[in-house]
Design an enzyme around this catalytic site. Structure first.
Site, PDB file in Angstrom:
ATOM      1  N   ALA A   8     -40.876-101.702 -37.080  1.00  0.00           N
ATOM      2  CA  ALA A   8     -39.589-101.066 -37.366  1.00  0.00           C
ATOM      3  C   ALA A   8     -38.535-102.089 -37.749  1.00  0.00           C
ATOM      4  O   ALA A   8     -38.336-103.088 -37.073  1.00  0.00           O
ATOM      5  CB  ALA A   8     -39.124-100.281 -36.146  1.00  0.00           C
ATOM      6  N   HIS A 313     -24.333 -90.855  -9.086  1.00  0.00           N
ATOM      7  CA  HIS A 313     -24.398 -89.546  -8.453  1.00  0.00           C
ATOM      8  C   HIS A 313     -23.401 -88.561  -9.047  1.00  0.00           C
ATOM      9  O   HIS A 313     -22.359 -88.930  -9.570  1.00  0.00           O
ATOM     10  CB  HIS A 313     -24.204 -89.670  -6.932  1.00  0.00           C
ATOM     11  CG  HIS A 313     -22.987 -90.420  -6.522  1.00  0.00           C
ATOM     12  ND1 HIS A 313     -22.918 -91.801  -6.543  1.00  0.00           N
ATOM     13  CD2 HIS A 313     -21.781 -89.994  -6.081  1.00  0.00           C
ATOM     14  CE1 HIS A 313     -21.722 -92.177  -6.117  1.00  0.00           C
ATOM     15  NE2 HIS A 313     -21.015 -91.097  -5.842  1.00  0.00           N
TER      16      HIS A 313
END
Length: 398
Positions: A8, A313
């Site tokens: 790539a 969180h």
């Protein structure tokens, strides 16, 4: 069939993810993007791989080594990206006499179609798309129940058809002497010039591909991940808490940890060293790469979390790509849907471009950090190392 694999970013100018450089080792499901192409090539009948490298060549060499899936590998260095013909010319000293195949390492191909391509030499892979103006479009004619290629035109404003070139070729042996082509209007040495000559001197078959994906833009990486994660079958080897709920085709590798209260709906892949939870929800073709962390009360849907990425969180991440070592502060929220239900647009080379996706979140380069309670709008790109302030709302690319 000896096969030249253009890693790539090799052969043509680098295409942007977030930092204007394609990454040959971008993770797609359980292996880097270029490795999926190499695997398919071997399964289709490749007898030798010649990998053209330059950018991130060390990482490519370290991953593949001298042999891959039982097939020997040799490396050719293209120091300057002058075009695909130049890349194959770099590989020419490694080619044995005879026909040879060329594959783009940042594209995915299905095995059955690639096998037919190898068996149909000389040949080029073809695929039908809705908008062919961004690709090389094939001129064809029907001959003896086969489709013969008579030429190709690059990114035409008025395409002759919607049948495009997939960047998968099998050239006749004499094409090894045809690689000294002139510069195109784009200033590159194009492999399509070699294809044109092959069409003039041989009967070149257009082999239709059942599945094909060119991975050059962020949403295409997400689509590639959906393809490959969707092929996984259930395999639980890591440390999964007895109070976790694992549903469907989920792979939890040895060394991964899934804590109490976690729900994972397959298909999903949790790589070695990753941690999920407690009380997290992971679903929808999601990759949680090595040493990535999904924290307490976090929901991650249809996303790629690269190595070392952390989602703090009480956060939500949907339809997004998070680079290596990204850190989302607590309560970071990603929007992934427009109120008018139109496809999400993203800035590519300074122009807003439709992703064609109803749902798409954000793209974060390596090392991005968000402050707590950050809000990221659908289609936003954050370049490597960008930081947001606590409570910041990011509506467009900084």
């Amino acid at each position: 069939m000896q096969t030249v694999l253009l890693a790539a970013g090799q052969g043509t100018r680098m295409r942007p993810l977030t930092d204007n450089r394609a990454k040959p080792m971008l993770p797609v499901a359980d292996k880097p993007l270029a490795a999926h192409t190499a695997t398919t090539a071997v399964e289709a009948g490749a007898s030798k791989l010649i990998v053209v490298v330059g950018y991130e060549s060390k990482a490519v060499r370290e991953y593949f080594g001298d042999e891959y899936a039982g097939v020997p590998i040799e490396y050719a260095e293209q120091t300057e990206q002058r075009g695909t013909a130049d890349a194959v010319r770099a590989a020419e000293p490694h080619l044995d006499p005879g026909p040879f195949a060329v594959l783009n390492g940042d594209a995915l191909y299905d095995e059955a179609s690639l096998t037919r391509l190898y068996e149909s030499a000389p040949a080029v892979g073809s695929y039908r798309v809705d908008d062919p103006t961004q690709y090389g479009v094939l001129y064809t004619e029907e001959s003896n129940n086969d489709t013969r290629v008579t030429g190709v035109v690059e990114k035409p404003a008025d395409p002759p058809s919607n049948l495009i070139n997939t960047g998968a070729y099998v050239f006749p042996a004499e094409a090894q002497t045809w690689l000294d082509v002139g510069e195109s209007e784009r200033g590159e040495l194009e492999l399509t010039d070699v294809l044109e000559r092959a069409c003039n001197e041989n009967t070149v078959t257009a082999v239709p591909f059942q599945q094909w994906l060119d991975v050059g833009r962020p949403w295409e990486l997400l689509e590639a991940n959906e393809w490959k994660v969707g092929d996984l079958t259930r395999d639980i080897r890591g440390d999964v808490h007895e109070d976790a709920d694992i549903r469907g085709d989920v792979v939890v590798e040895e060394g991964a940890t899934v804590d109490a209260g976690v729900v994972i709906e397959g298909p999903a892949l949790i790589r070695s060293g990753a941690t999920v939870g407690p009380n997290a929800f992971v679903r929808g073709n999601t990759l949680v790469a090595e040493d990535a962390k999904v924290g307490h009360g976090v929901e991650v849907k249809n996303s790629v979390l690269m190595e070392g990425a952390t989602v703090g969180h009480l956060s939500y991440v949907g339809d997004s790509v998070l680079g290596r070592d990204v850190n989302f502060g607590a309560s970071t929220t990603v929007a992934n849907l427009r109120h008018d239900d139109e496809p999400i647009r993203i800035s590519v080379k300074g122009e807003l471009t439709s992703t064609g996706r109803r749902k798409f979140g954000v793209v974060c380069g390596d090392g991005v950090n968000t402050g707590i309670q950050s809000s990221l709008n659908a289609g936003v790109k954050l370049e490597s190392g960008v930081r947001t302030k606590p409570g910041e709302t990011v509506l467009r690319d900084p």
